[in-house]
Design an enzyme around this catalytic site. Structure first.
Site, short mmCIF file in Angstrom:
data_model
loop_
_atom_site.label_atom_id
_atom_site.label_comp_id
_atom_site.label_asym_id
_atom_site.label_seq_id
_atom_site.Cartn_x
_atom_site.Cartn_y
_atom_site.Cartn_z
N LYS A 1 73.71 54.36 23.15
CA LYS A 1 73.26 53.10 23.74
C LYS A 1 71.98 52.61 23.06
O LYS A 1 71.79 51.41 22.84
CB LYS A 1 73.05 53.29 25.24
CG LYS A 1 74.36 53.54 25.99
CD LYS A 1 74.12 54.08 27.38
CE LYS A 1 75.41 54.27 28.15
NZ LYS A 1 75.24 55.02 29.39
N GLY B 1 76.18 49.54 31.91
CA GLY B 1 77.24 49.12 32.84
C GLY B 1 77.19 47.66 33.25
O GLY B 1 77.40 46.77 32.42
N LYS C 1 80.81 52.68 23.81
CA LYS C 1 79.50 52.79 23.13
C LYS C 1 79.53 53.80 22.01
O LYS C 1 78.85 53.64 20.98
CB LYS C 1 78.42 53.16 24.14
CG LYS C 1 78.63 54.48 24.86
CD LYS C 1 78.71 54.30 26.35
CE LYS C 1 79.21 55.51 27.07
NZ LYS C 1 79.29 55.33 28.49
P1 NDP Z 1 88.74 57.49 31.75
O1 NDP Z 1 88.83 58.83 31.15
O2 NDP Z 1 88.64 57.37 33.22
O3 NDP Z 1 90.00 56.62 31.28
C1 NDP Z 1 90.47 56.67 29.97
C2 NDP Z 1 91.79 55.93 29.91
O4 NDP Z 1 92.24 55.93 28.55
C3 NDP Z 1 92.91 56.58 30.73
O5 NDP Z 1 93.67 55.60 31.35
C4 NDP Z 1 93.76 57.30 29.67
O6 NDP Z 1 95.14 57.38 29.99
C5 NDP Z 1 93.57 56.40 28.48
N1 NDP Z 1 93.75 57.11 27.21
C6 NDP Z 1 93.08 58.18 26.76
N2 NDP Z 1 93.52 58.52 25.54
C7 NDP Z 1 94.50 57.64 25.21
C8 NDP Z 1 95.34 57.48 24.10
N3 NDP Z 1 95.27 58.28 23.04
N4 NDP Z 1 96.23 56.45 24.13
C9 NDP Z 1 96.31 55.63 25.18
N5 NDP Z 1 95.53 55.73 26.28
C10 NDP Z 1 94.63 56.73 26.28
O7 NDP Z 1 87.50 56.75 31.02
P2 NDP Z 1 86.53 55.66 31.63
O8 NDP Z 1 87.31 54.60 32.27
O9 NDP Z 1 85.46 56.33 32.40
O10 NDP Z 1 85.80 55.11 30.29
C11 NDP Z 1 86.47 54.20 29.43
C12 NDP Z 1 85.45 53.63 28.45
O11 NDP Z 1 84.41 52.97 29.17
C13 NDP Z 1 84.74 54.69 27.59
O12 NDP Z 1 84.47 54.13 26.32
C14 NDP Z 1 83.42 54.89 28.33
O13 NDP Z 1 82.38 55.34 27.50
C15 NDP Z 1 83.14 53.47 28.80
N6 NDP Z 1 82.25 53.37 29.95
C16 NDP Z 1 82.53 54.05 31.08
C17 NDP Z 1 81.70 53.93 32.17
C18 NDP Z 1 82.00 54.65 33.44
O14 NDP Z 1 81.20 54.53 34.39
N7 NDP Z 1 83.10 55.38 33.55
C19 NDP Z 1 80.51 53.08 32.12
C20 NDP Z 1 80.34 52.37 30.89
C21 NDP Z 1 81.18 52.52 29.83
P3 NDP Z 1 95.65 58.18 31.28
O15 NDP Z 1 95.23 57.37 32.46
O16 NDP Z 1 97.11 58.22 31.12
O17 NDP Z 1 94.98 59.52 31.22
N1 HSE Z 2 77.90 58.85 31.51
C1 HSE Z 2 77.25 57.58 31.53
C2 HSE Z 2 76.03 57.64 32.43
C3 HSE Z 2 78.25 56.53 32.00
O1 HSE Z 2 75.80 58.66 33.10
O2 HSE Z 2 75.25 56.71 32.45
C4 HSE Z 2 77.84 55.14 31.68
O3 HSE Z 2 77.81 54.86 30.34
#
Ligand code: NDP
Ligand code: HSE
Length: 437
Positions: A203, A132, A103
């Site tokens: 958002k 989500g 986002k």
């Molecule tokens: P995390 O921090 O859990 O995961 C991020 C991932 O990206 C990790 O696997 C990390 O690698 C990898 N990463 C980070 N930097 C790099 C890089 N430079 N090159 C390659 N890989 C990289 O994030 P989330 O899964 O929580 O979130 C991911 C996306 O989803 C974000 O845009 C977030 O806003 C969105 N989102 C998340 C929600 C949630 O509930 N978590 C809900 C809705 C949207 P490594 O594992 O090696 O550290």
């Molecule tokens: N940090 C966000 C929340 C995750 O609390 O809703 C989902 O985008």
């Protein structure tokens, strides 16, 4: 269909699990099997538990992965502006389809992604980026395209909703409720993006862009977080039959010159307990959409978390994969209306103002005079004695004033003038009131 997965953290790892556990059904729904051709992460050697995927698909070079000719769909679950933007623009320009949950990037520079998708001919889907698991962007982007959306009001940040719900149910202050949210894993180690409203503002920009066919960016959104909300505010809201929520409010309006505009804002607000969003508790999200023909629609569910977010990501993967097999692409960005964004000062709202005043004759008249000078009408006034509880001459008293609807600029000017009044010792708090009581 060969996928490149960028990121394998909270969301990405659940995408891998869901892809594995649903593989036969997904293949049947798409008409071809899905195969993970590569997963880009930051730390290749990180312990990822029992992930049902061939370990040799991991790479630390996302650019190399998105450039590969054998990739059909790039799924981005990393986050942030750069380097994610460069990866996705590269993939889209090369004709690949992209599914992203990012986002922050969409709100900061969605235009670059849409332009690259139009250039390359692939799809750009991002259902997971807002609320989500809740199917919300597809209804706005497709189902409601025969209608005219007038207003979108939502709770789109789970962390702040958990904190405000905890403050409401336990009487805790902000810091205490944030500590609980952190302990239970709802708030991140650095909660700034959530509690200062940046996440909700991103958002809100995405929702407004889709609802009003206009490119709205994060910078167009008026943003206030919840860090200033106190236990006293929550108690005051309860006394009025209200609760406090961090709202995203995006609506159509009319400028002074008669032109149609949009306004998009994120801030905490008191809403009556009878409002459909008042009962949305814990970390849940809900979005209330009003459209001319459809009327009022409510979308509710889990707005975050690995598995719920992966559900939305996979739904998009199925959609873009079907399109690729059929040799078509979904309707591209709809930004034809290009409506100007109205400044916050012109937004119509109501204020709840708590004042510490000197309790002596004429104070109420002086305070009321400030409202009148700013053309703001008072709806209710409540006075309570502070300190010893026996309000008397020159002692302190609490004054709680709720206004009728007025432009935000007039309300803000009123508060500013109240701060300069001799009889006002302090403006204890200011909160907007939304939704009809
Ligand atoms: P995390 O921090 O859990 O995961 C991020 C991932 O990206 C990790 O696997 C990390 O690698 C990898 N990463 C980070 N930097 C790099 C890089 N430079 N090159 C390659 N890989 C990289 O994030 P989330 O899964 O929580 O979130 C991911 C996306 O989803 C974000 O845009 C977030 O806003 C969105 N989102 C998340 C929600 C949630 O509930 N978590 C809900 C809705 C949207 P490594 O594992 O090696 O550290
Ligand atoms: N940090 C966000 C929340 C995750 O609390 O809703 C989902 O985008």
């Amino acid at each position: 269909m060969r996928l490149a997965l960028l990121g394998c953290g909270t969301v990405g790892s659940e995408v891998v699990r869901l892809l594995h556990s649903q593989s036969a059904d997904l293949a049947a729904r798409i008409g071809a099997p899905l195969e993970i051709a590569g997963i880009a992460v930051r730390r290749i050697g990180r312990d990822r538990g029992e992930l049902p995927v061939d370990p040799t698909v991991f790479t630390a070079d996302p650019f190399d992965l998105v450039k590969r000719d054998d990739i059909d769909v790039v799924v981005e679950c990393v986050g942030g502006i750069e380097p994610a933007r460069s990866w996705l623009v590269e993939a889209l320009r090369a004709g690949k389809s992209v599914v992203t949950a990012n986002k922050a990037l969409l709100a900061e520079d969605g235009g670059s992604l849409h332009d690259a998708a139009a250039q390359g001919g692939g799809d750009l889907y991002y259902e997971a980026a807002v609320a989500g698991a809740i199917p919300l962007l597809r209804p706005l982007r497709e189902s409601l395209h025969g209608d005219r959306v007038t207003q979108v009001t939502g709770i789109v940040n789970g962390t702040t909703n958990f904190i405000l719900s905890a403050m409401d149910s336990t009487g805790a202050g902000f810091a205490e409720a944030l500590a609980e949210a952190t302990e239970l894993g709802y708030a991140e180690a650095d909660p700034t993006a959530d509690v200062e409203g940046f996440d909700a503002a991103a958002k809100a920009a995405i929702l407004a862009s889709l609802a009003f066919h206009t490119r709205v960016g994060a910078a167009d959104v008026h943003r206030e977080g919840i860090t200033e909300v106190t236990a006293a505010d929550v108690a005051s809201a309860k006394a009025m039959g209200c609760t406090i929520k961090l709202l995203c409010i995006a609506g159509r309006g009319t400028a002074a010159d008669g032109r149609e505009t949009v306004s998009v804002r994120v801030h905490p607000a008191m809403i009556p307990l009878t409002h459909p969003l008042a009962s949305v508790g814990d970390a849940f999200n809900a979005v209330f959409v009003e459209a001319e023909a459809a009327g009022q629609l409510m979308f509710y569910g889990p707005g975050a978390g690995g598995a719920p977010t992966a559900s939305a990501v996979l739904g998009d993967v199925v959609a873009v994969s079907r399109n690729r097999l059929a040799g078509v692409r979904a309707a591209s960005e709809s930004a034809y209306a290009d409506l100007p964004v109205r400044p916050m000062g012109e937004a119509l709202t109501r204020y709840h103002i708590s004042l510490d005043v000197t309790d002596r004759p004429g104070v109420l008249a002086a305070v009321a005079g400030v409202f009148a000078q700013n053309d703001v009408s008072i709806a209710t006034v409540r006075q309570g004695a502070a300190g010893s509880g026996t309000a008397g001459r020159d002692e302190d008293a609490d004054l709680v004033i709720v206004t009728h609807v007025a432009p935000d600029a007039a309300l803000a000017a009123t508060v500013q003038a109240l701060r300069g009044l001799d009889a006002v010792r302090s403006v204890a708090s200011v909160l907007r009131v939304e939704g009809s009581a």
